[in-house]
Design a protein around this motif. Structure first.
Motif, mmCIF file in Angstrom:
data_model
loop_
_atom_site.group_PDB
_atom_site.id
_atom_site.type_symbol
_atom_site.label_atom_id
_atom_site.label_comp_id
_atom_site.label_asym_id
_atom_site.label_seq_id
_atom_site.Cartn_x
_atom_site.Cartn_y
_atom_site.Cartn_z
ATOM 1 N N SER A 65 -3.826 -54.293 15.984
ATOM 2 C CA SER A 65 -2.763 -53.521 14.970
ATOM 3 C C SER A 65 -1.458 -53.260 15.488
ATOM 4 O O SER A 65 -1.217 -52.845 16.606
ATOM 5 N N ARG A 66 -0.498 -53.458 14.503
ATOM 6 C CA ARG A 66 0.882 -53.066 14.724
ATOM 7 C C ARG A 66 1.109 -51.586 15.235
ATOM 8 O O ARG A 66 2.092 -51.307 15.890
ATOM 9 N N ASP A 67 0.362 -50.904 14.629
ATOM 10 C CA ASP A 67 0.649 -49.387 14.890
ATOM 11 C C ASP A 67 0.200 -49.153 16.138
ATOM 12 O O ASP A 67 0.867 -48.138 16.782
ATOM 13 N N THR A 68 -0.514 -49.731 17.075
ATOM 14 C CA THR A 68 -0.686 -49.331 18.278
ATOM 15 C C THR A 68 -0.097 -50.157 19.329
ATOM 16 O O THR A 68 -0.312 -50.211 20.363
ATOM 17 N N TYR A 69 0.696 -51.204 18.627
ATOM 18 C CA TYR A 69 1.087 -52.396 19.689
ATOM 19 C C TYR A 69 2.011 -51.726 20.772
ATOM 20 O O TYR A 69 2.114 -52.460 21.807
ATOM 21 N N ALA A 70 3.192 -51.056 20.617
ATOM 22 C CA ALA A 70 3.848 -50.323 21.457
ATOM 23 C C ALA A 70 3.281 -49.834 22.601
ATOM 24 O O ALA A 70 3.706 -50.063 23.722
ATOM 25 N N ALA A 71 2.129 -48.993 22.230
ATOM 26 C CA ALA A 71 1.379 -48.538 23.423
ATOM 27 C C ALA A 71 0.791 -49.820 24.269
ATOM 28 O O ALA A 71 0.828 -49.294 25.630
ATOM 29 N N HIS A 72 0.260 -50.863 23.999
ATOM 30 C CA HIS A 72 -0.150 -51.940 24.795
ATOM 31 C C HIS A 72 1.025 -52.727 25.506
ATOM 32 O O HIS A 72 0.823 -53.032 26.784
ATOM 33 N N GLY A 301 3.120 -59.154 26.540
ATOM 34 C CA GLY A 301 2.821 -59.578 25.292
ATOM 35 C C GLY A 301 2.078 -60.730 25.072
ATOM 36 O O GLY A 301 2.008 -61.452 25.998
ATOM 37 N N PRO A 302 1.175 -60.980 23.866
ATOM 38 C CA PRO A 302 0.385 -62.080 23.812
ATOM 39 C C PRO A 302 1.086 -63.345 23.871
ATOM 40 O O PRO A 302 2.160 -63.685 23.229
ATOM 41 N N ASN A 315 0.437 -65.003 29.330
ATOM 42 C CA ASN A 315 -0.921 -64.138 28.946
ATOM 43 C C ASN A 315 -1.708 -64.785 28.002
ATOM 44 O O ASN A 315 -1.250 -65.830 27.223
ATOM 45 N N VAL A 316 -2.932 -64.015 27.437
ATOM 46 C CA VAL A 316 -3.983 -64.566 26.600
ATOM 47 C C VAL A 316 -3.035 -64.605 25.345
ATOM 48 O O VAL A 316 -2.099 -63.701 25.106
ATOM 49 N N LYS A 317 -3.252 -65.368 24.292
ATOM 50 C CA LYS A 317 -2.676 -65.527 23.089
ATOM 51 C C LYS A 317 -2.943 -64.563 21.845
ATOM 52 O O LYS A 317 -1.915 -63.864 21.281
ATOM 53 N N HIS A 318 -4.187 -64.270 21.826
ATOM 54 C CA HIS A 318 -4.508 -63.246 20.681
ATOM 55 C C HIS A 318 -4.072 -61.866 20.949
ATOM 56 O O HIS A 318 -4.512 -61.331 21.947
ATOM 57 N N PRO A 319 -3.619 -61.215 19.713
ATOM 58 C CA PRO A 319 -3.216 -59.797 20.277
ATOM 59 C C PRO A 319 -4.339 -58.812 20.471
ATOM 60 O O PRO A 319 -4.385 -58.020 21.021
ATOM 61 N N GLY A 320 -5.432 -59.197 19.893
ATOM 62 C CA GLY A 320 -6.632 -58.568 20.179
ATOM 63 C C GLY A 320 -7.163 -58.672 21.569
ATOM 64 O O GLY A 320 -7.485 -57.700 22.366
ATOM 65 N N ALA A 321 -7.238 -59.976 22.070
ATOM 66 C CA ALA A 321 -7.876 -60.000 23.268
ATOM 67 C C ALA A 321 -6.796 -59.559 24.289
ATOM 68 O O ALA A 321 -6.937 -59.045 25.432
ATOM 69 N N TYR A 322 -5.500 -59.544 24.060
ATOM 70 C CA TYR A 322 -4.413 -58.859 24.743
ATOM 71 C C TYR A 322 -4.511 -57.553 25.083
ATOM 72 O O TYR A 322 -4.703 -56.991 26.207
#
Length: 410
Positions: A65-72, A301-302, A315-322
């Motif tokens: 999700s974009r909503d939590t992306y900054a935290a990752h 980032g992914p 890095n791994v490609k998929h935002p979820g796997a990242y």
């Protein structure tokens, strides 16, 4: 950010680097690339590691999700601090790319920049850039970015002609990128770039001149102009294969490049890299120069690529796997390679030759020096710099840069 990752050896779960990677680090600039993989729509020519909302439904959708992306991203920045240990370098450049970084709230981009500042510190003259889609920003958004520490912005203009934008599947309206330049200036941005693409099927010389006039008339101090590359697997490649639009043409690309260089020179811009022109030395993109000069950068980032001291990883490609890797306390690295001395020599020639300052002849072997002699005689390398020990492309050489560099690396 290419859509296919290379093979490589595994990255340790803690992301640790060989001790050799930090040897002499204090003498090399350090930058951060922060990848935001989200797009509102997919452009027909794009094969970057990006995702629309519909493409992220299903597996790991919540984590992506974009909503939590900054935290990752912040978690990976903290990982970088652990991996680099007591490395004393302040960060010289930060570049937020995508995708469309400005699909995130401005506050998120400022928060991620704050994490870089908190963990590493920023050099007093640090260059802080974000890419932006013209339709995804407004004066308030730009003012928030500027107040939060960003001092350079790059807008994806591509063309001033509606029918060209349509072939590229770009959704902004003609005139909006030029308005964005004015809004960025009003917000206090010192440096503003416009990205252009030439050679789109259906684009005429007059269309290209109109795009150049519009871009230069908007008042940026940096312009990037890239030949359209049709990548396999993209929607544009499929349309060309079906005969819906004509194929691109190398001779047309060469003509458009010459038109562009003439227009930029007339406007007081100088080339400093084959596809980049700046109105002053200060307007050059320092972050990209880190890449071209083989300095150190951490890509968060992914799918993001990094390079520190001759070690390159991705890095791994998929935002979820990242996100899943970071939540689990692991590096999101998918693979890495340790570059040999020969690898680094070849890469220096490949990249530095593209710069206005060129590459030192000391990096060339006997066959490469012979090829350089021939290139000077053929008008592909400048004679003056060659006599001073550097290979520097002429205008004609820039048109044939790929072929020139292949000969020099022998």
């Amino acid at each position: 950010m290419p859509s296919v990752l290379p093979d490589g050896e595994p990255v340790p779960d803690d992301g640790s680097l060989p001790a050799s990677a930090l040897d002499g680090a204090a003498g090399r600039p350090l930058g951060f690339y922060l990848h935001v993989p989200y797009c509102a729509t997919r452009c027909g020519y794009c094969d970057f590691n990006t995702y629309t909302a519909s493409e992220l439904r299903g597996r790991d959708g919540a984590l992506a999700s974009r909503d939590t992306y900054a935290a990752h991203l912040i978690e990976e920045i903290r990982l970088a601090r652990k991996v680099l240990g007591d490395d004393p370098r302040a960060v010289r450049t930060v570049f937020v790319g995508g995708g469309t970084p400005t699909l995130l709230p401005a506050a998120d981009l400022v928060r991620v920049l704050g994490a870089v500042r908190d963990e590493f510190g920023l050099a007093p003259d640090a260059e802080i850039t974000t890419e932006a889609n013209p339709e995804s920003v407004d004066p308030r958004y730009l003012a928030e970015l500027r107040e939060g520490g960003f001092n350079r912005v790059s807008f994806g203009m591509q063309s001033a002609r509606q029918h060209v934008l349509k072939v590229l599947d770009r959704t902004h309206t003609p005139g909006r990128p030029e308005a964005c330049v004015a809004e960025a200036r009003a917000a206090g941005f010192e440096h503003v770039n416009l990205d252009l693409i030439y050679g789109t099927p259906g684009e005429s010389d007059d269309d290209w001149r109109a795009s150049l006039d519009a871009a230069l008339g908007a008042g940026p101090d940096h312009v990037s102009a890239y030949a359209l590359i049709v990548e396999e697997g993209t929607q544009l490649a499929r349309r060309i294969r079906r005969g819906e639009v004509p194929a691109t043409d190398d001779d047309v690309h060469a003509d458009r490049y010459l038109i562009a260089d003439e227009a930029f020179r007339a406007a007081g811009f100088s080339w400093y890299e084959v596809s980049n022109w700046a109105a002053s030395e200060a307007a050059r993109c320092l972050h990209n120069e880190l890449y071209w000069r083989g300095a150190d950068w951490w890509g968060a980032g992914p799918g993001a690529h990094s390079h520190v001291g001759g070690v390159r990883w991705w890095n791994v490609k998929h935002p979820g796997a990242y996100a899943q890797a970071l939540v689990g306390g692991r590096s999101p690295g998918a693979g890495r390679e340790v570059l040999s001395a020969e690898d680094r020599r070849v890469e220096r020639i490949l990249l530095e030759l593209r710069l206005r300052e060129g590459v030192s002849l000391s990096l060339l072997r006997a066959a490469g020096l012979g090829a350089a002699d021939r290139a000077v005689r053929d008008g592909l390398l400048s004679a003056g710099p060659y006599e001073e020990g550097r290979a520097v492309l002429t205008l004609r050489g820039r048109l044939l840069a790929d072929g020139v560099v292949r000969d020099l690396v022998d």
